[in-house]
Design a protein around this motif. Structure first.
Motif, PDB file in Angstrom:
ATOM      1  N   ASN A 130       0.832  -1.208   0.000  1.00 47.43           N
ATOM      2  CA  ASN A 130       0.000   0.000   0.000  1.00 47.43           C
ATOM      3  C   ASN A 130       0.865   1.256   0.000  1.00 47.43           C
ATOM      4  O   ASN A 130       0.532   2.247  -0.649  1.00 47.43           O
ATOM      5  N   LYS A 131       1.970   1.233   0.727  1.00 51.65           N
ATOM      6  CA  LYS A 131       2.896   2.373   0.732  1.00 51.65           C
ATOM      7  C   LYS A 131       3.538   2.551  -0.642  1.00 51.65           C
ATOM      8  O   LYS A 131       3.642   3.663  -1.157  1.00 51.65           O
ATOM      9  N   LEU A 132       3.966   1.437  -1.248  1.00 50.95           N
ATOM     10  CA  LEU A 132       4.610   1.513  -2.557  1.00 50.95           C
ATOM     11  C   LEU A 132       3.625   1.928  -3.649  1.00 50.95           C
ATOM     12  O   LEU A 132       4.027   2.511  -4.656  1.00 50.95           O
ATOM     13  N   ALA A 133       2.354   1.661  -3.445  1.00 46.02           N
ATOM     14  CA  ALA A 133       1.337   2.059  -4.416  1.00 46.02           C
ATOM     15  C   ALA A 133       1.233   3.580  -4.518  1.00 46.02           C
ATOM     16  O   ALA A 133       0.691   4.101  -5.495  1.00 46.02           O
ATOM     17  N   LYS A 134       1.777   4.291  -3.556  1.00 45.33           N
ATOM     18  CA  LYS A 134       1.736   5.752  -3.560  1.00 45.33           C
ATOM     19  C   LYS A 134       2.858   6.379  -4.379  1.00 45.33           C
ATOM     20  O   LYS A 134       2.962   7.598  -4.459  1.00 45.33           O
ATOM     21  N   LEU A 135       3.700   5.537  -4.996  1.00 46.91           N
ATOM     22  CA  LEU A 135       4.752   6.072  -5.857  1.00 46.91           C
ATOM     23  C   LEU A 135       4.113   6.924  -6.944  1.00 46.91           C
ATOM     24  O   LEU A 135       3.159   6.522  -7.591  1.00 46.91           O
ATOM     25  N   ARG A 136       4.647   8.115  -7.114  1.00 45.58           N
ATOM     26  CA  ARG A 136       4.132   9.030  -8.135  1.00 45.58           C
ATOM     27  C   ARG A 136       4.902   8.784  -9.425  1.00 45.58           C
ATOM     28  O   ARG A 136       6.016   9.270  -9.595  1.00 45.58           O
ATOM     29  N   ILE A 137       4.305   8.027 -10.329  1.00 44.12           N
ATOM     30  CA  ILE A 137       4.996   7.712 -11.577  1.00 44.12           C
ATOM     31  C   ILE A 137       4.468   8.515 -12.761  1.00 44.12           C
ATOM     32  O   ILE A 137       4.999   8.421 -13.843  1.00 44.12           O
ATOM     33  N   GLY A 138       3.455   9.297 -12.559  1.00 41.38           N
ATOM     34  CA  GLY A 138       2.864  10.073 -13.647  1.00 41.38           C
ATOM     35  C   GLY A 138       3.852  11.005 -14.321  1.00 41.38           C
ATOM     36  O   GLY A 138       3.850  11.150 -15.533  1.00 41.38           O
ATOM     37  N   LYS A 139       4.723  11.653 -13.549  1.00 44.59           N
ATOM     38  CA  LYS A 139       5.687  12.598 -14.105  1.00 44.59           C
ATOM     39  C   LYS A 139       6.722  11.892 -14.969  1.00 44.59           C
ATOM     40  O   LYS A 139       7.298  12.479 -15.855  1.00 44.59           O
ATOM     41  N   CYS A 140       6.970  10.627 -14.702  1.00 50.24           N
ATOM     42  CA  CYS A 140       8.016   9.894 -15.396  1.00 50.24           C
ATOM     43  C   CYS A 140       7.477   9.054 -16.542  1.00 50.24           C
ATOM     44  O   CYS A 140       8.240   8.403 -17.225  1.00 50.24           O
ATOM     45  N   LYS A 141       6.176   9.054 -16.770  1.00 48.28           N
ATOM     46  CA  LYS A 141       5.572   8.191 -17.777  1.00 48.28           C
ATOM     47  C   LYS A 141       6.138   8.455 -19.167  1.00 48.28           C
ATOM     48  O   LYS A 141       6.469   7.533 -19.896  1.00 48.28           O
ATOM     49  N   LYS A 142       6.304   9.728 -19.541  1.00 51.91           N
ATOM     50  CA  LYS A 142       6.840  10.056 -20.864  1.00 51.91           C
ATOM     51  C   LYS A 142       8.250   9.520 -21.042  1.00 51.91           C
ATOM     52  O   LYS A 142       8.583   8.968 -22.066  1.00 51.91           O
ATOM     53  N   SER A 143       9.098   9.676 -20.015  1.00 58.38           N
ATOM     54  CA  SER A 143      10.471   9.218 -20.142  1.00 58.38           C
ATOM     55  C   SER A 143      10.531   7.698 -20.212  1.00 58.38           C
ATOM     56  O   SER A 143      11.393   7.133 -20.862  1.00 58.38           O
ATOM     57  N   LEU A 144       9.595   7.005 -19.568  1.00 55.98           N
ATOM     58  CA  LEU A 144       9.547   5.546 -19.648  1.00 55.98           C
ATOM     59  C   LEU A 144       9.143   5.104 -21.047  1.00 55.98           C
ATOM     60  O   LEU A 144       9.683   4.146 -21.581  1.00 55.98           O
ATOM     61  N   GLU A 145       8.198   5.802 -21.634  1.00 53.81           N
ATOM     62  CA  GLU A 145       7.733   5.429 -22.962  1.00 53.81           C
ATOM     63  C   GLU A 145       8.799   5.673 -24.020  1.00 53.81           C
ATOM     64  O   GLU A 145       8.878   4.953 -25.003  1.00 53.81           O
ATOM     65  N   SER A 146       9.637   6.673 -23.834  1.00 56.39           N
ATOM     66  CA  SER A 146      10.644   6.996 -24.839  1.00 56.39           C
ATOM     67  C   SER A 146      11.927   6.186 -24.676  1.00 56.39           C
ATOM     68  O   SER A 146      12.751   6.170 -25.570  1.00 56.39           O
ATOM     69  N   ALA A 147      12.110   5.496 -23.574  1.00 61.50           N
ATOM     70  CA  ALA A 147      13.328   4.719 -23.336  1.00 61.50           C
ATOM     71  C   ALA A 147      12.974   3.265 -23.095  1.00 61.50           C
ATOM     72  O   ALA A 147      12.866   2.819 -21.976  1.00 61.50           O
ATOM     73  N   VAL A 148      12.781   2.535 -24.182  1.00 56.43           N
ATOM     74  CA  VAL A 148      12.476   1.116 -24.070  1.00 56.43           C
ATOM     75  C   VAL A 148      13.802   0.370 -24.010  1.00 56.43           C
ATOM     76  O   VAL A 148      14.664   0.544 -24.863  1.00 56.43           O
ATOM     77  N   VAL A 149      13.965  -0.447 -23.003  1.00 53.93           N
ATOM     78  CA  VAL A 149      15.223  -1.164 -22.814  1.00 53.93           C
ATOM     79  C   VAL A 149      15.002  -2.641 -23.113  1.00 53.93           C
ATOM     80  O   VAL A 149      14.074  -3.258 -22.603  1.00 53.93           O
ATOM     81  N   HIS A 150      15.864  -3.188 -23.963  1.00 53.94           N
ATOM     82  CA  HIS A 150      15.808  -4.599 -24.313  1.00 53.94           C
ATOM     83  C   HIS A 150      17.086  -5.276 -23.857  1.00 53.94           C
ATOM     84  O   HIS A 150      18.162  -4.695 -23.915  1.00 53.94           O
ATOM     85  N   ALA A 151      16.979  -6.521 -23.436  1.00 53.17           N
ATOM     86  CA  ALA A 151      18.167  -7.272 -23.013  1.00 53.17           C
ATOM     87  C   ALA A 151      18.980  -7.627 -24.238  1.00 53.17           C
ATOM     88  O   ALA A 151      18.443  -8.062 -25.253  1.00 53.17           O
ATOM     89  N   GLY A 152      20.299  -7.455 -24.138  1.00 54.56           N
ATOM     90  CA  GLY A 152      21.204  -7.821 -25.220  1.00 54.56           C
ATOM     91  C   GLY A 152      21.608  -9.282 -25.103  1.00 54.56           C
ATOM     92  O   GLY A 152      21.256  -9.980 -24.165  1.00 54.56           O
ATOM     93  N   THR A 153      22.355  -9.745 -26.073  1.00 51.36           N
ATOM     94  CA  THR A 153      22.749 -11.156 -26.075  1.00 51.36           C
ATOM     95  C   THR A 153      23.766 -11.476 -25.000  1.00 51.36           C
ATOM     96  O   THR A 153      23.825 -12.598 -24.517  1.00 51.36           O
ATOM     97  N   GLY A 154      24.555 -10.506 -24.605  1.00 54.42           N
ATOM     98  CA  GLY A 154      25.583 -10.749 -23.596  1.00 54.42           C
ATOM     99  C   GLY A 154      25.146 -10.367 -22.199  1.00 54.42           C
ATOM    100  O   GLY A 154      25.950 -10.236 -21.296  1.00 54.42           O
ATOM    101  N   GLY A 155      23.853 -10.156 -21.982  1.00 53.59           N
ATOM    102  CA  GLY A 155      23.363  -9.798 -20.666  1.00 53.59           C
ATOM    103  C   GLY A 155      23.328  -8.291 -20.437  1.00 53.59           C
ATOM    104  O   GLY A 155      22.809  -7.824 -19.452  1.00 53.59           O
ATOM    105  N   GLU A 156      23.891  -7.525 -21.384  1.00 52.45           N
ATOM    106  CA  GLU A 156      23.876  -6.069 -21.216  1.00 52.45           C
ATOM    107  C   GLU A 156      22.569  -5.520 -21.720  1.00 52.45           C
ATOM    108  O   GLU A 156      21.885  -6.130 -22.532  1.00 52.45           O
ATOM    109  N   ALA A 157      22.210  -4.371 -21.219  1.00 55.79           N
ATOM    110  CA  ALA A 157      20.963  -3.726 -21.638  1.00 55.79           C
ATOM    111  C   ALA A 157      21.277  -2.793 -22.794  1.00 55.79           C
ATOM    112  O   ALA A 157      22.303  -2.127 -22.815  1.00 55.79           O
TER     113      ALA A 157
END
Length: 82
Positions: A52-79
């Motif tokens: 319940n405490k963690l549910a209060k994380l304010r992620i709305g401000k960061c939503k745009k930056s999350l959408e623009s930075a999609v991270v995929h795992a590489g073949t060697g374990g690097e992102a």
């Protein structure tokens, strides 16, 4: 030369002023609370309290930056940023 004092922030979970911990979306979870969360079993009543405490994380401000930075795992374990 005096060491610069670290700025204190309010922990999202316990509400106390702390200087050390982890930041999730620029919000502090102090080391003590982080340890308690990790060590709490999902069947313990405290687990729901922490979720319940963690549910209060304010992620709305960061939503745009999350959408623009999609991270995929590489073949060697690097992102890789795409």
């Amino acid at each position: 030369m005096a060491l610069k004092e670290q700025a204190q922030e309010v922990c999202l979970v316990c509400g106390q002023h702390k200087t050390e911990g982890i930041h999730i979306f620029n919000q502090l979870i102090c080391d003590s609370c982080q340890k308690k969360i990790v060590e709490t079993d999902v069947t313990d009543w405290k687990y729901k309290y922490y979720m319940n405490k963690l549910a209060k994380l304010r992620i709305g401000k960061c939503k745009k930056s999350l959408e623009s930075a999609v991270v995929h795992a590489g073949t060697g374990g690097e992102a890789e940023k795409h």
